[in-house]
Scaffold this active site. Structure first.
Site, PDB file in Angstrom:
ATOM      1  N   ARG A  29       4.728 -41.712  -2.843  1.00 57.91           N
ATOM      2  CA  ARG A  29       5.864 -40.815  -3.053  1.00 57.91           C
ATOM      3  C   ARG A  29       6.608 -40.519  -1.745  1.00 57.91           C
ATOM      4  O   ARG A  29       7.801 -40.220  -1.761  1.00 57.91           O
ATOM      5  CB  ARG A  29       5.385 -39.501  -3.681  1.00 57.91           C
ATOM      6  CG  ARG A  29       4.802 -39.650  -5.082  1.00 57.91           C
ATOM      7  CD  ARG A  29       5.905 -39.805  -6.121  1.00 57.91           C
ATOM      8  NE  ARG A  29       5.386 -39.950  -7.467  1.00 57.91           N
ATOM      9  CZ  ARG A  29       5.151 -38.921  -8.289  1.00 57.91           C
ATOM     10  NH1 ARG A  29       5.375 -37.692  -7.888  1.00 57.91           N
ATOM     11  NH2 ARG A  29       4.698 -39.148  -9.503  1.00 57.91           N
ATOM     12  N   ASP A  78      13.857 -26.490 -12.893  1.00 61.25           N
ATOM     13  CA  ASP A  78      12.898 -27.351 -12.205  1.00 61.25           C
ATOM     14  C   ASP A  78      12.821 -26.920 -10.752  1.00 61.25           C
ATOM     15  O   ASP A  78      13.754 -26.320 -10.230  1.00 61.25           O
ATOM     16  CB  ASP A  78      13.311 -28.828 -12.304  1.00 61.25           C
ATOM     17  CG  ASP A  78      12.137 -29.755 -12.073  1.00 61.25           C
ATOM     18  OD1 ASP A  78      11.464 -30.107 -13.049  1.00 61.25           O
ATOM     19  OD2 ASP A  78      11.868 -30.106 -10.903  1.00 61.25           O
TER      20      ASP A  78
END
Lengths: 137, 284
Positions: free
Chosen positions: B34, B141
């Site tokens: 990531r 989010d």
């Protein structure tokens, strides 16, 4: 899960193999055809023999193929009452909105645009109720 | 070169502090995968060097990007299918009877990632609510990058192939080049906001329906408990909560009770009035 005899109709041998591998993992048996005409001939043979239990429950259908294309195949299947239990899913590079609308209006139940991931095929078969929720390949 | 234990500890500590997400040892591969794009973007050749850089120069922006990169989850339209079926067959009839007086529903899609869940909810509500009803969806989010994507409402061919019936694709999306954009009506139905579930909530709600799916699994029990407590405080007394299929309130927050619905479950507050008010229109 009930295995569904599946027709994979695509003029690309490689594509037929990819689709066959995906549905084979669900335990589905596969009949391959290289175009709509070949597939209709196969279905006509079963109908003539009068053995409806051998009719495929699902067809994954490419659009652009020689002799009889996918849209013509879908139209022909929908015109035949004896084939009314067949679920039809287009799997094609054709991605115009108007083409999807046309395929659905002609009787296709679902539409997957190439390129796709195996999950996309499983997802759609789940939506169609042919695969239970939560199956992953 | 892979991450040292110290470098991994720094990252897991950061993600734990800022997002209350637990990254256990063994997730080094995830951190490397990531963070590599972030390292590359800064012209740093390895994740290890990037982590050292982030430790030496504690810039909030870099930290935010790290948290972003490690907290974005897989999502798809109609994810798992069944919760949306139950929303239509069980929850909406109940709420339509209870809210007959004002004919509007307020919905929260928490941890909405790239927006597939709130847009799915908008599609479902638009199609299933009776004429004359309206709804409002708040989608939140922790990741600004995900919210930007969600607000743009533009999805690749691969994304729309996942879970979205073709009939709904052609009805609610417009093809633009190689991607598909949600219709203006759908876009208008959803308001996006940045929100950290692990921190105290801003004033919001009360909601009739809350979807907070596949996010609690990343939290420790303590954080799960406080998130559910905050969710409970934003839910109307007779509202409905949907969790991910591997998540539950059982053993974490006793105020909720599970209602088994088909092959899935929904939750409501134990204190919820069980019967629809006698003066409700369209009851039963």
């Amino acid at each position: 899960m009930t295995p569904v005899l599946t027709m994979v109709i695509d003029d690309s041998r490689a594509m037929r193999l990819i689709l066959k591998r995906i549905v084979a993992q669900l335990g589905f048996d596969v009949v391959e055809s290289a175009n709509g005409k070949e597939a209709m001939d196969y279905l006509a043979g079963i109908l003539e023999a009068g053995d409806d239990s051998k009719l495929p429950g699902l067809a994954l259908v490419d659009w652009n193929m020689p002799e009889m294309n996918g849209l013509e195949f879908v139209t022909a299947v929908r015109a035949d009452q004896r084939l009314r239990n067949m679920t039809l899913m287009m799997v094609t590079t054709e991605s115009e909105q108007s083409q999807i609308v046309r395929a659905l209006a002609s009787g296709a139940h679902e539409y997957v645009i190439k390129p796709f991931t195996p999950d996309a095929i499983i997802d759609k078969l789940t939506l169609l109720g042919l695969v239970p929720n939560g199956v992953a390949v | 070169m892979s991450l040292t234990a110290q470098e991994f500890a720094f990252i897991s500590g950061l993600v734990r502090r800022d997002a209350a997400i637990v990254l256990e040892t063994g997730k080094e591969y995830l951190v490397e995968a990531r963070l590599l794009p972030l390292a590359r973007a800064l012209g740093v050749p390895t994740v290890s060097e990037f982590v050292n850089y982030a430790q030496r120069k504690p810039e909030p922006e870099t930290h935010r990007r790290i948290v972003d990169a490690l907290t974005t989850n897989e999502t798809s339209f109609f994810r798992d299918g069944e919760p949306f079926n139950q929303l239509v067959t069980m929850v909406l009839p109940d709420l339509v009877a209870r809210r007959a007086a004002n004919r509007t529903l307020k919905v929260w899609s928490a941890a909405c990632s790239s927006g597939q869940e709130p847009y799915t909810l908008a599609i479902v509500l638009q199609d299933a609510l009776p004429a004359g009803w309206s709804f409002d969806i708040i989608a939140t989010d922790i990741s600004s990058e995900m919210l930007e994507r969600a607000e743009a409402g533009q999805y690749s061919q691969l994304e729309v192939n996942r879970g979205l019936p073709a009939t709904l694709l052609v009805r609610h999306f417009e093809r633009t080049g190689a991607s598909w954009k949600v219709s203006p009506a759908l876009r208008k139905a959803v308001t996006f906001k940045r929100l950290n579930l692990a921190a105290p909530l801003p004033a919001m709600g009360p909601f009739d329906i809350v979807f907070i799916r596949n996010v609690l699994i990343y939290f420790d029990v303590q954080t799960k408990r406080s998130v559910l407590q905050r969710v409970a405080s934003t839910l109307r007394p007779d509202g409905w909560l949907f969790l991910g299929s591997a998540e539950t309130t059982i053993g974490i927050d006793d105020r909720f009770e599970r209602v088994v619905a088909g092959r899935t479950s929904a939750y409501r507050l134990r204190s919820a009035p069980k019967t629809v008010p006698a003066n409700a229109v369209g009851k039963g």
